[in-house]
Design a protein around this motif. Structure first.
Motif, PDB file in Angstrom:
ATOM      1  N   PRO A  35       2.894   4.199  -5.087  1.00 49.67           N
ATOM      2  CA  PRO A  35       3.363   5.190  -6.061  1.00 49.67           C
ATOM      3  C   PRO A  35       4.642   4.745  -6.793  1.00 49.67           C
ATOM      4  O   PRO A  35       4.876   5.144  -7.930  1.00 49.67           O
ATOM      5  CB  PRO A  35       3.651   6.429  -5.194  1.00 49.67           C
ATOM      6  CG  PRO A  35       2.831   6.257  -3.973  1.00 49.67           C
ATOM      7  CD  PRO A  35       2.767   4.783  -3.734  1.00 49.67           C
ATOM      8  N   VAL A  36       5.464   3.925  -6.141  1.00 47.66           N
ATOM      9  CA  VAL A  36       6.692   3.447  -6.790  1.00 47.66           C
ATOM     10  C   VAL A  36       6.373   2.266  -7.686  1.00 47.66           C
ATOM     11  O   VAL A  36       6.864   2.161  -8.815  1.00 47.66           O
ATOM     12  CB  VAL A  36       7.731   3.010  -5.729  1.00 47.66           C
ATOM     13  CG1 VAL A  36       9.010   2.530  -6.390  1.00 47.66           C
ATOM     14  CG2 VAL A  36       8.028   4.140  -4.785  1.00 47.66           C
ATOM     15  N   GLN A  37       5.511   1.386  -7.182  1.00 51.72           N
ATOM     16  CA  GLN A  37       5.289   0.126  -7.894  1.00 51.72           C
ATOM     17  C   GLN A  37       4.431   0.288  -9.153  1.00 51.72           C
ATOM     18  O   GLN A  37       4.256  -0.674  -9.897  1.00 51.72           O
ATOM     19  CB  GLN A  37       4.677  -0.904  -6.940  1.00 51.72           C
ATOM     20  CG  GLN A  37       5.554  -1.096  -5.703  1.00 51.72           C
ATOM     21  CD  GLN A  37       5.779  -2.535  -5.313  1.00 51.72           C
ATOM     22  OE1 GLN A  37       5.796  -3.422  -6.147  1.00 51.72           O
ATOM     23  NE2 GLN A  37       5.949  -2.781  -4.036  1.00 51.72           N
TER      24      GLN A  37
ATOM     25  N   PHE B 229       0.824  -1.209   0.000  1.00 49.37           N
ATOM     26  CA  PHE B 229       0.000   0.000   0.000  1.00 49.37           C
ATOM     27  C   PHE B 229       0.860   1.262   0.000  1.00 49.37           C
ATOM     28  O   PHE B 229       0.642   2.179  -0.791  1.00 49.37           O
ATOM     29  CB  PHE B 229      -0.931  -0.033   1.220  1.00 49.37           C
ATOM     30  CG  PHE B 229      -1.715   1.228   1.418  1.00 49.37           C
ATOM     31  CD1 PHE B 229      -2.687   1.616   0.492  1.00 49.37           C
ATOM     32  CD2 PHE B 229      -1.481   2.039   2.508  1.00 49.37           C
ATOM     33  CE1 PHE B 229      -3.398   2.784   0.664  1.00 49.37           C
ATOM     34  CE2 PHE B 229      -2.194   3.216   2.690  1.00 49.37           C
ATOM     35  CZ  PHE B 229      -3.152   3.591   1.761  1.00 49.37           C
ATOM     36  N   ILE B 230       1.867   1.285   0.889  1.00 47.89           N
ATOM     37  CA  ILE B 230       2.648   2.525   0.990  1.00 47.89           C
ATOM     38  C   ILE B 230       3.667   2.678  -0.140  1.00 47.89           C
ATOM     39  O   ILE B 230       4.163   3.776  -0.361  1.00 47.89           O
ATOM     40  CB  ILE B 230       3.333   2.700   2.371  1.00 47.89           C
ATOM     41  CG1 ILE B 230       4.150   1.479   2.758  1.00 47.89           C
ATOM     42  CG2 ILE B 230       2.335   3.025   3.446  1.00 47.89           C
ATOM     43  CD1 ILE B 230       4.847   1.626   4.086  1.00 47.89           C
TER      44      ILE B 230
ATOM     45  N   ILE C 166      13.844   0.302   3.871  1.00 51.98           N
ATOM     46  CA  ILE C 166      13.147   1.338   3.092  1.00 51.98           C
ATOM     47  C   ILE C 166      12.629   2.372   4.072  1.00 51.98           C
ATOM     48  O   ILE C 166      11.838   2.054   4.949  1.00 51.98           O
ATOM     49  CB  ILE C 166      11.955   0.753   2.307  1.00 51.98           C
ATOM     50  CG1 ILE C 166      12.423  -0.207   1.230  1.00 51.98           C
ATOM     51  CG2 ILE C 166      11.147   1.875   1.659  1.00 51.98           C
ATOM     52  CD1 ILE C 166      11.337  -0.606   0.260  1.00 51.98           C
TER      53      ILE C 166
ATOM     54  N   ILE D  36      10.374   5.435   4.500  1.00 52.17           N
ATOM     55  CA  ILE D  36       9.272   6.052   3.756  1.00 52.17           C
ATOM     56  C   ILE D  36       8.994   7.435   4.316  1.00 52.17           C
ATOM     57  O   ILE D  36       8.685   7.586   5.493  1.00 52.17           O
ATOM     58  CB  ILE D  36       8.019   5.167   3.848  1.00 52.17           C
ATOM     59  CG1 ILE D  36       8.332   3.792   3.275  1.00 52.17           C
ATOM     60  CG2 ILE D  36       6.836   5.803   3.120  1.00 52.17           C
ATOM     61  CD1 ILE D  36       7.587   2.694   3.939  1.00 52.17           C
ATOM     62  N   LYS D  37       9.146   8.426   3.466  1.00 51.59           N
ATOM     63  CA  LYS D  37       8.748   9.784   3.846  1.00 51.59           C
ATOM     64  C   LYS D  37       7.552  10.151   2.970  1.00 51.59           C
ATOM     65  O   LYS D  37       7.257   9.447   2.012  1.00 51.59           O
ATOM     66  CB  LYS D  37       9.905  10.760   3.618  1.00 51.59           C
ATOM     67  CG  LYS D  37      11.053  10.545   4.569  1.00 51.59           C
ATOM     68  CD  LYS D  37      12.075  11.638   4.451  1.00 51.59           C
ATOM     69  CE  LYS D  37      13.182  11.443   5.475  1.00 51.59           C
ATOM     70  NZ  LYS D  37      14.182  12.488   5.414  1.00 51.59           N
ATOM     71  N   SER D  38       6.902  11.252   3.299  1.00 53.64           N
ATOM     72  CA  SER D  38       5.697  11.581   2.544  1.00 53.64           C
ATOM     73  C   SER D  38       6.009  11.941   1.092  1.00 53.64           C
ATOM     74  O   SER D  38       5.164  11.798   0.224  1.00 53.64           O
ATOM     75  CB  SER D  38       4.943  12.720   3.219  1.00 53.64           C
ATOM     76  OG  SER D  38       5.800  13.824   3.362  1.00 53.64           O
TER      77      SER D  38
ATOM     78  N   ALA E 289       9.323  11.141  -0.442  1.00 53.87           N
ATOM     79  CA  ALA E 289      10.546  10.490  -0.941  1.00 53.87           C
ATOM     80  C   ALA E 289      10.741   9.115  -0.312  1.00 53.87           C
ATOM     81  O   ALA E 289      10.143   8.804   0.718  1.00 53.87           O
ATOM     82  CB  ALA E 289      11.756  11.370  -0.630  1.00 53.87           C
ATOM     83  N   LEU E 290      11.548   8.345  -0.969  1.00 51.25           N
ATOM     84  CA  LEU E 290      11.903   7.018  -0.448  1.00 51.25           C
ATOM     85  C   LEU E 290      13.422   6.931  -0.379  1.00 51.25           C
ATOM     86  O   LEU E 290      14.103   7.352  -1.306  1.00 51.25           O
ATOM     87  CB  LEU E 290      11.440   5.928  -1.411  1.00 51.25           C
ATOM     88  CG  LEU E 290      10.051   5.332  -1.307  1.00 51.25           C
ATOM     89  CD1 LEU E 290       9.933   4.183  -2.280  1.00 51.25           C
ATOM     90  CD2 LEU E 290       9.747   4.848   0.088  1.00 51.25           C
TER      91      LEU E 290
END
Lengths: 232, 292
Positions: free
Chosen positions: B63-65, B59-60, B163, B165-167, B169-170
């Motif tokens: 946006p990358v996947q 879920f988090i 990993i 996780i920032k709002s 950036a990764l």
């Protein structure tokens, strides 16, 4: 469907205008594919370097496994970021001549070498790939660049760099240039409270990211077990 | 029964007072609420991640996947440790305030502050001893969190790349590059919690019961945290002046390239708050009317 029809019509018109016909394109692709078809399996060390604006990651080492016709797996000890497209996706498409239409659309000079540009359109409307544009070095029968337009991931541009194993169409390096969207998730979900935005205000975020994959130590046609392709 | 030994050697004397204060903290049942709460929360987070962690990660990282594939062991002990730190460090100040907000006012409420003041101990020494003892408690609370989160995390999920996780950036850190960052983050978290303990002790100096300082500390932290969470231009002007803004600087230890200027600045702001709160506490406690 309407868009696909227009694309086909434009490409056919352009193709006929420069005097090339589909059978010529197919023959050229057959020559290109012949090299890769001689590779039944391979394993290779890869160094994956992702250059994406919202992602901070050091280059990661991985092992890539391939077994004809379509088994493909990347294994890394750590976390690696990869393009959604398999490295051999184009060859898999080219291998089935009945699965696409191909047209030569022109020639151009790439790094001092003349290359022929072809367009491939998959005939099935269920595939994710809408159009593949490929640049072929006809002197060496190698793909030097491809541009894949997909339904789900936008456009992916791939540059191929061949070295010692160009006779087998195995590249030393591939550069994927991929459309990226802005990364944004709610602060509450990321538990990212009290933080400042890392993005500089008024700075335009690049709309594409690059993944550079360098290959070394190819081992091919040694008979690769199916075990390598099992998901953990 | 703990007996306070008075000795001319000031260091030894001070250590005895600190020991007495530590014994008093350990004797109170409320001091264990924090340890129990951390144990339960860490256990629950591990269980949840074990049963449904991959869906959460999916879920988090959506946006990358959409454009990329993340290959490798994403759900691992380091990630779970980070998620726990990130979640709990917001809540731990509340657990800290529960104990440190009671240090002075608790004595007042029980009437023991008068008895204490009859001892050959100056008010300054007494306050310093309480401050040290409160922070020893904070240290052990954080140590427990670190050991529990890391130990269970590595046991359940094993090591792996982290990993972060920032709002917007990764960051992906290699497994061997994480331990020192976690330890530094815990060190910074300790300094942040010292701000909370000194703040609640300051409020405690002005109160005759424990509820007031504890609730007030919690209210201030919640208020500052809400301001820090909301992206409103007016709040952006206020944020640099809130100590909660600098308390999350521990997260910067997980940047690929460390922004030392930012880290040192926040650390000095935190230290300044500690000295300020402790200094005001000292002035207030020295003049505190214990007879009324």
């Amino acid at each position: 469907m309407k868009n696909l029809f227009i694309v086909v019509l434009v490409l056919m018109t352009k193709s006929l205008a420069i005097g090339q016909t589909a059978p010529d394109a197919i023959a050229l692709l057959r020559e290109v594919n012949k090299k890769f078809a001689s590779v039944k399996d391979y394993q290779v060390d890869a160094l994956i370097d992702a250059r994406i604006s919202f992602l901070k990651i050091l280059p990661q080492r991985a092992k890539v496994y391939f077994k004809s016709p379509d088994k493909f797996r990347v294994k890394s000890k750590g976390i690696a970021i990869l393009p959604k497209q398999n490295f051999d996706q184009l060859f898999q498409l080219m291998a089935d001549e009945k699965a696409y239409m191909a047209f030569v659309t022109g020639n151009e000079s790439q790094n001092g070498k003349m290359v022929t540009i072809l367009n491939l359109i998959p005939l099935s409307d269920t595939t994710d790939l809408v159009l593949a544009k490929i640049w072929v070095d006809t002197a060496r029968d190698l793909i030097v660049k491809s541009q894949l337009t997909t339904k789900s991931n936008g456009t992916v541009l791939i540059d191929y760099f061949h070295g010692n194993l160009s006779d087998y169409a195995l590249p030393d390096k591939m550069i994927f240039t991929i459309d990226v969207k802005r990364f944004k998730i709610p602060k509450a979900i990321a538990a990212d409270i009290n933080s400042k935005s890392t993005a500089e205000p008024n700075r335009k975020e690049p709309k594409t990211g690059q993944i550079i994959i360098s290959f070394s130590n190819y081992i091919f046609n040694k008979g690769l077990s199916d075990e390598y392709f099992k998901k953990d | 029964m703990f007996v306070l030994h008075v000795n001319d050697e000031s260091g030894y004397f001070m250590w005895n007072i600190v020991k007495a204060e530590i014994v008093k903290i350990t004797a109170k049942p409320r001091s264990y609420i924090g340890f129990v709460a951390i144990t339960v929360i860490v256990g629950l987070i591990h269980l949840a991640m074990y049963l449904d962690g991959l869906n959460y990660i999916g879920f988090i990282t959506t946006p990358v996947q959409t454009n990329f594939v993340l290959e490798g062991k994403i759900l691992n002990g380091n990630l779970v440790w980070f998620l726990i730190l990130q979640t709990l460090i917001i809540q731990i100040p509340l657990l800290v305030a529960l104990v440190t907000g009671d240090l002075i006012s608790g004595e007042g409420a029980m009437g023991t502050i008068r008895l204490l003041a009859t001892r050959p101990v100056s008010r300054g020494q007494l306050l310093t001893a309480k401050f040290i003892a409160g922070n020893v408690y904070v240290f052990f609370l954080l140590l427990w969190l670190g050991i529990l989160a890391l130990g269970l995390g590595l046991w359940f999920f094993g090591p792996g790349d982290l990993i972060v996780i920032k709002s917007d950036a990764l960051t992906i850190l290699q497994s061997q590059d994480t331990l020192w960052r976690f330890l530094s983050a815990l060190g910074i978290a300790f300094l942040s919690l010292m701000v909370v303990s000194s703040f609640s002790m300051l409020l405690s100096c002005f109160s005759e019961n424990s509820i007031g300082p504890i609730i007030s500390t919690m209210a201030v932290i919640i208020l500052f945290t809400i301001i820090g969470t909301m992206d409103i231009p007016l709040f952006d002007l206020i944020k640099p002046f809130l100590f909660t803004t600098h308390m999350v600087i521990w997260r910067n230890m997980f940047d690929q390239e460390l922004q030392w200027d930012e880290i040192w600045f926040s650390l000095s702001v935190l230290l300044a708050h500690i000295f300020l709160f402790f200094g005001i506490s000292m002035m207030a406690f020295r003049k505190k009317d214990i007879l009324s």
